[in-house]
Design a protein around this motif. Structure first.
Motif, PDB file in Angstrom:
ATOM      1  N   ASN A   1       0.817  -1.217   0.000  1.00  0.00           N
ATOM      2  CA  ASN A   1       0.000   0.000   0.000  1.00  0.00           C
ATOM      3  C   ASN A   1       0.849   1.264   0.000  1.00  0.00           C
ATOM      4  O   ASN A   1       0.428   2.306  -0.489  1.00  0.00           O
ATOM      5  N   TYR A   2       2.024   1.151   0.562  1.00  0.00           N
ATOM      6  CA  TYR A   2       2.904   2.312   0.666  1.00  0.00           C
ATOM      7  C   TYR A   2       3.580   2.612  -0.672  1.00  0.00           C
ATOM      8  O   TYR A   2       3.684   3.775  -1.080  1.00  0.00           O
ATOM      9  N   LEU A   3       4.063   1.579  -1.360  1.00  0.00           N
ATOM     10  CA  LEU A   3       5.031   1.780  -2.443  1.00  0.00           C
ATOM     11  C   LEU A   3       4.546   1.386  -3.837  1.00  0.00           C
ATOM     12  O   LEU A   3       5.102   1.867  -4.836  1.00  0.00           O
ATOM     13  N   SER A   4       3.537   0.546  -3.931  1.00  0.00           N
ATOM     14  CA  SER A   4       3.099   0.086  -5.254  1.00  0.00           C
ATOM     15  C   SER A   4       2.554   1.249  -6.078  1.00  0.00           C
ATOM     16  O   SER A   4       1.699   2.004  -5.616  1.00  0.00           O
ATOM     17  N   GLY A   5       3.076   1.412  -7.282  1.00  0.00           N
ATOM     18  CA  GLY A   5       2.556   2.447  -8.177  1.00  0.00           C
ATOM     19  C   GLY A   5       3.052   3.848  -7.876  1.00  0.00           C
ATOM     20  O   GLY A   5       2.660   4.809  -8.533  1.00  0.00           O
ATOM     21  N   LEU A   6       3.921   3.964  -6.892  1.00  0.00           N
ATOM     22  CA  LEU A   6       4.433   5.277  -6.505  1.00  0.00           C
ATOM     23  C   LEU A   6       5.564   5.706  -7.453  1.00  0.00           C
ATOM     24  O   LEU A   6       6.304   4.875  -7.961  1.00  0.00           O
ATOM     25  N   SER A   7       5.684   7.002  -7.656  1.00  0.00           N
ATOM     26  CA  SER A   7       6.737   7.542  -8.525  1.00  0.00           C
ATOM     27  C   SER A   7       8.132   7.145  -8.018  1.00  0.00           C
ATOM     28  O   SER A   7       8.379   7.073  -6.812  1.00  0.00           O
TER      29      SER A   7
ATOM     30  N   ASP B   1      10.542   8.992  -7.979  1.00  0.00           N
ATOM     31  CA  ASP B   1      11.049  10.102  -7.155  1.00  0.00           C
ATOM     32  C   ASP B   1      10.946   9.764  -5.673  1.00  0.00           C
ATOM     33  O   ASP B   1      11.760  10.238  -4.868  1.00  0.00           O
ATOM     34  N   TRP B   2       9.943   8.980  -5.310  1.00  0.00           N
ATOM     35  CA  TRP B   2       9.791   8.546  -3.921  1.00  0.00           C
ATOM     36  C   TRP B   2      10.518   7.236  -3.640  1.00  0.00           C
ATOM     37  O   TRP B   2      11.178   7.090  -2.616  1.00  0.00           O
ATOM     38  N   THR B   3      10.382   6.263  -4.539  1.00  0.00           N
ATOM     39  CA  THR B   3      10.854   4.911  -4.211  1.00  0.00           C
ATOM     40  C   THR B   3      12.343   4.705  -4.460  1.00  0.00           C
ATOM     41  O   THR B   3      12.929   3.773  -3.927  1.00  0.00           O
TER      42      THR B   3
ATOM     43  N   VAL C   1      13.092   8.173   4.853  1.00  0.00           N
ATOM     44  CA  VAL C   1      13.776   8.456   3.591  1.00  0.00           C
ATOM     45  C   VAL C   1      12.844   9.250   2.663  1.00  0.00           C
ATOM     46  O   VAL C   1      13.271  10.222   2.027  1.00  0.00           O
ATOM     47  N   MET C   2      11.583   8.859   2.620  1.00  0.00           N
ATOM     48  CA  MET C   2      10.642   9.579   1.750  1.00  0.00           C
ATOM     49  C   MET C   2      10.381  10.985   2.291  1.00  0.00           C
ATOM     50  O   MET C   2      10.345  11.950   1.538  1.00  0.00           O
ATOM     51  N   ALA C   3      10.222  11.119   3.599  1.00  0.00           N
ATOM     52  CA  ALA C   3      10.001  12.450   4.185  1.00  0.00           C
ATOM     53  C   ALA C   3      11.154  13.391   3.837  1.00  0.00           C
ATOM     54  O   ALA C   3      10.954  14.576   3.538  1.00  0.00           O
ATOM     55  N   LYS C   4      12.367  12.855   3.857  1.00  0.00           N
ATOM     56  CA  LYS C   4      13.535  13.709   3.607  1.00  0.00           C
ATOM     57  C   LYS C   4      13.586  14.248   2.183  1.00  0.00           C
ATOM     58  O   LYS C   4      14.287  15.235   1.917  1.00  0.00           O
ATOM     59  N   GLN C   5      12.858  13.638   1.271  1.00  0.00           N
ATOM     60  CA  GLN C   5      12.822  14.187  -0.087  1.00  0.00           C
ATOM     61  C   GLN C   5      12.191  15.587  -0.091  1.00  0.00           C
ATOM     62  O   GLN C   5      12.382  16.350  -1.031  1.00  0.00           O
ATOM     63  N   TYR C   6      11.431  15.914   0.952  1.00  0.00           N
ATOM     64  CA  TYR C   6      10.795  17.238   1.043  1.00  0.00           C
ATOM     65  C   TYR C   6      11.491  18.145   2.064  1.00  0.00           C
ATOM     66  O   TYR C   6      10.926  19.160   2.472  1.00  0.00           O
ATOM     67  N   GLN C   7      12.713  17.781   2.443  1.00  0.00           N
ATOM     68  CA  GLN C   7      13.347  18.560   3.522  1.00  0.00           C
ATOM     69  C   GLN C   7      13.580  20.020   3.135  1.00  0.00           C
ATOM     70  O   GLN C   7      13.643  20.876   4.014  1.00  0.00           O
TER      71      GLN C   7
ATOM     72  N   LYS D   1       2.359  14.363  -7.003  1.00  0.00           N
ATOM     73  CA  LYS D   1       3.221  13.420  -6.257  1.00  0.00           C
ATOM     74  C   LYS D   1       3.011  13.548  -4.749  1.00  0.00           C
ATOM     75  O   LYS D   1       3.188  12.580  -4.014  1.00  0.00           O
ATOM     76  N   GLY D   2       2.659  14.738  -4.313  1.00  0.00           N
ATOM     77  CA  GLY D   2       2.321  14.911  -2.901  1.00  0.00           C
ATOM     78  C   GLY D   2       1.023  14.184  -2.558  1.00  0.00           C
ATOM     79  O   GLY D   2       0.946  13.450  -1.563  1.00  0.00           O
ATOM     80  N   ILE D   3       0.029  14.360  -3.425  1.00  0.00           N
ATOM     81  CA  ILE D   3      -1.259  13.681  -3.206  1.00  0.00           C
ATOM     82  C   ILE D   3      -1.074  12.167  -3.223  1.00  0.00           C
ATOM     83  O   ILE D   3      -1.733  11.442  -2.470  1.00  0.00           O
ATOM     84  N   SER D   4      -0.146  11.678  -4.041  1.00  0.00           N
ATOM     85  CA  SER D   4       0.047  10.217  -4.128  1.00  0.00           C
ATOM     86  C   SER D   4       0.486   9.635  -2.785  1.00  0.00           C
ATOM     87  O   SER D   4       0.222   8.467  -2.499  1.00  0.00           O
ATOM     88  N   ILE D   5       1.152  10.439  -1.961  1.00  0.00           N
ATOM     89  CA  ILE D   5       1.473  10.001  -0.591  1.00  0.00           C
ATOM     90  C   ILE D   5       0.257  10.184   0.321  1.00  0.00           C
ATOM     91  O   ILE D   5      -0.156   9.253   1.029  1.00  0.00           O
TER      92      ILE D   5
END
Lengths: 178, 178
Positions: free
Chosen positions: A21-27, A29-31, A153-159, B7-11
């Motif tokens: 649910n967290y990672l499937s189909g995600l960009s 840029d996140w994964t 790790v994903m949160a830090k992409q928006y640091q 991409k934000g909404i995707s999270i």
């Protein structure tokens, strides 16, 4: 909280669904982004979890419960998952992890472990004798640790995107590698 | 990585499912334990996320986009969710969060925000003027931070069960509150 087989399994069997649910189909840029040199991206963490299913947790449990003279564990390979992650899509990795974890949980349940069996030990190359109970507790905490890591790790992409709110987002600042 | 609405909404739209898979039906030993005095349990974190849906993120976005003379934000209440968590089951909280988040994502999508609108600002009592773009980035990082926290809090319930493996479970030791 003391280790309890059923309560431990209740975490272990959720991890594949949580990750799906967290990672499937995600960009990507996140994964596929990490926290900097030498750190792991979410896709690499999933590959590491797969390696654990193939070579660590249940393999070690079986060694502990076996009749072999030597109960030596093979050290956990902390490198090869990086290549494995490069060679597979995140969806292929999620599917493989789901399959392997399902099989391992079935094996674990079928063992019908007794409290005496949980005290049996294997030989860790660094720690010496370690009981099955601690191995299984570590499997659970290891899952939770890596889900926490994926989130961090994903949160830090928006640091650099959160502006002054950094102050109240401990996730960006409070993790200190020893 | 720069903030990107899609991409934000995707999270943001994954969080309810991740939490449902993580916490629904889980023993209170996992969902109602914290990291020590003054820290939050998973059930309290879900209640905090509900409060964010009711009073913070989209409310503030609407203030920013409104024609009001004052664009002052109401400070985020960091206390009342503790009582709210006591008064509801984890399943009721997960259901409420899923509903509210779904409604808020629909509202956010319907805004069809332009890059110019993302630069519009509201007034934070401590930070002063903050742009919508940073508010929405923070919403995303805030979700990820709390999923990470839930994982860490649960992992710590086994901190005395993992024996020498503590050494390799940074989740138990590497979080340092500022």
């Amino acid at each position: 909280m003391k280790f309890n087989l059923q309560k431990g399994i209740s975490i272990l069997e959720r991890t594949p669904k949580v990750l799906e649910n967290y990672l499937s189909g995600l960009s990507k840029d996140w994964t596929h982004a990490n926290e900097g040199d030498g750190t792991w991206s979410p896709v690499e963490i999933v590959a590491h979890l797969i390696l654990g299913e193939k070579t660590d947790w249940m393999i070690r449990a079986e060694i502990i419960l076996s009749d072999r003279a030597s109960k030596d564990f093979v050290p956990f390979d902390m490198e090869s998952h990086l290549q494995y992650a490069k060679a597979h899509t995140i969806q292929a990795l999620l599917n493989e992890f789901t399959l392997l974890r399902g099989e391992n949980i079935e094996k674990l349940k079928a063992m019908n472990l007794t409290s005496d069996q949980l005290k049996l030990t294997g030989m860790h190359s660094e720690f010496g004798e370690v009981p099955l109970r601690e191995l299984l507790s570590t499997w659970v905490a290891h899952d939770l640790g890596h889900i926490s890591q994926i989130s961090r790790v994903m949160a830090k992409q928006y640091q650099h995107e959160v502006g002054p709110w950094t102050k109240y987002l401990g996730i960006l600042t409070n993790w200190k590698e020893q």
